[in-house]
Scaffold this active site. Structure first.
Site, PDB file in Angstrom:
ATOM      1  N   THR A  47      -4.367   5.417  11.678  1.00  0.00           N
ATOM      2  CA  THR A  47      -4.773   6.900  11.484  1.00  0.00           C
ATOM      3  C   THR A  47      -6.272   7.028  12.248  1.00  0.00           C
ATOM      4  OG1 THR A  47      -3.237   7.488   9.823  1.00  0.00           O
ATOM      5  CG2 THR A  47      -5.116   8.737  10.219  1.00  0.00           C
ATOM      6  N   TYR A 136       0.824  -5.359   6.481  1.00  0.00           N
ATOM      7  CA  TYR A 136       0.957  -4.097   6.759  1.00  0.00           C
ATOM      8  C   TYR A 136       2.170  -3.855   7.677  1.00  0.00           C
ATOM      9  CZ  TYR A 136       0.295   0.585   8.846  1.00  0.00           C
ATOM     10  OH  TYR A 136       0.139   2.002   9.418  1.00  0.00           O
ATOM     11  N   LYS A 164       1.054  -2.987   2.349  1.00  0.00           N
ATOM     12  CA  LYS A 164       1.264  -1.577   2.579  1.00  0.00           C
ATOM     13  C   LYS A 164       2.650  -1.716   3.386  1.00  0.00           C
ATOM     14  CE  LYS A 164      -0.286   2.275   5.393  1.00  0.00           C
ATOM     15  NZ  LYS A 164      -1.312   2.850   6.270  1.00  0.00           N
ATOM     16  N   ILE A 207      -1.717   3.816   0.487  1.00  0.00           N
ATOM     17  CA  ILE A 207      -2.582   4.153   1.466  1.00  0.00           C
ATOM     18  C   ILE A 207      -2.012   5.305   2.389  1.00  0.00           C
ATOM     19  CG2 ILE A 207      -3.767   3.422   3.811  1.00  0.00           C
ATOM     20  CD1 ILE A 207      -3.772   0.410   2.434  1.00  0.00           C
TER      21      ILE A 207
END
Length: 298
Positions: A47, A136, A164, A207
């Site tokens: 992001t 992740y 994540k 997250i």
């Protein structure tokens, strides 16, 4: 060992038309999210357009975040590069800056390592730094999946402390939780529509990029759940879902930046080749923000 928990917004990186960092805007986003009740901040993620930042920009984002956060919440940083070598370089940068609680590392993208190669990749990164490491997985973006058995094996590495999961696959996230039960290991939702589900299964939070825009709602899902207010937590999850779904109204991550502008924080543009939202889709986003009572631009 540090335990990741709560709602941690994956912050955007404010930039101007020339790709220069907008330092004041980054400080505003940090304050806005912390004042909204989040339990940490996460910079240099997908992001945050880490893929488009040079070394000095990454360093400056880290420095500003440490300075502006001023110890109020833990700071998480991304070290998501394509090669093991470059992931190590970014993880070491985070360690050198100081003040970072943990580093998140996305699976490699473009290349498609197998599970044994993934294990070696993450072990090498973990060995290179004293910082805790968060695995992740984002299957849709990278076409690389961290198998539950691989996650369980990596959970035995001392400073690999969490994963994540942005796959959107509830079964996979549940398996991460089941197979690491009893270990000092946390499972965080990376799909904002599944925060409540993560907590019900025994995960520790999320997250969440929606935390940029409506931090109090996202943090409230976690806070209500841990307070035993399960119905309230679920209702807040329902409220949040349309915003997360609205992220599909533009090319990632332009909708997050436009939504922030519409709630009163101008974070500049998204790096090219991503273009602005269409007028029609922007109007749809405005309607979602109005429903959440955060729309500010008249």
């Amino acid at each position: 060992m540090f335990q990741p928990k709560g709602v941690i917004p994956a912050l955007v990186t404010p930039m101007d038309q020339n790709g220069n960092l907008l330092e004041g805007a980054l400080r505003r986003v940090i304050d806005y999210t912390i004042e909204g009740g989040v339990h940490g901040v996460f910079v240099l993620g997908s992001t945050g357009e880490i893929y488009g930042l040079d070394h000095e920009q990454k360093k400056r984002v880290l420095e500003i975040t440490v300075d502006q956060t001023a110890g109020r919440v833990p700071i998480y940083a991304g070290a998501s590069e394509i090669t093991t070598r470059d992931c190590i370089k970014t993880a070491r940068l985070a360690q050198e800056v100081g003040g970072i609680s943990a580093v998140s590392v996305l699976t490699p993208y473009f290349v498609t390592p197998n599970q044994e190669e993934l294990k070696a990749h993450y072990k090498a990164i973990a060995d290179s730094t004293n910082l805790p490491i968060i695995l992740y997985g984002n299957d849709d973006k990278t076409n690389v999946s961290i198998a539950p058995a691989t996650c369980a094996a990596l959970a035995d590495v001392e400073n690999i402390i969490a994963i994540k999961d942005s796959s959107g696959d509830m079964t996979k996230m549940a398996e991460y939780i089941r197979l690491t039960k009893g270990k000092e290991f946390s499972v965080l939702a990376g799909r904002d529509t599944l925060i409540f589900g993560n907590l019900c299964y025994g995960g520790t939070g999320a997250i969440a990029s929606t935390g940029n825009i409506v931090p109090s709602i996202v943090a409230g899902i976690y806070d209500a759940y841990v307070a035993g207010e399960v119905e309230k937590s679920l209702e807040l999850q329902y409220q949040l879902a349309p915003l997360r779904i609205a992220f599909g109204l533009g090319t990632f991550p332009v909708v997050m930046k436009e939504a922030l502008r519409l709630v009163g924080i101008d974070v500049g543009v998204t790096l090219s080749p991503v273009q602005e939202m269409t007028k029609e889709n922007r109007e749809k986003l405005i309607e979602v923000l109005k429903t959440l009572n955060v729309y500010q631009i008249k």
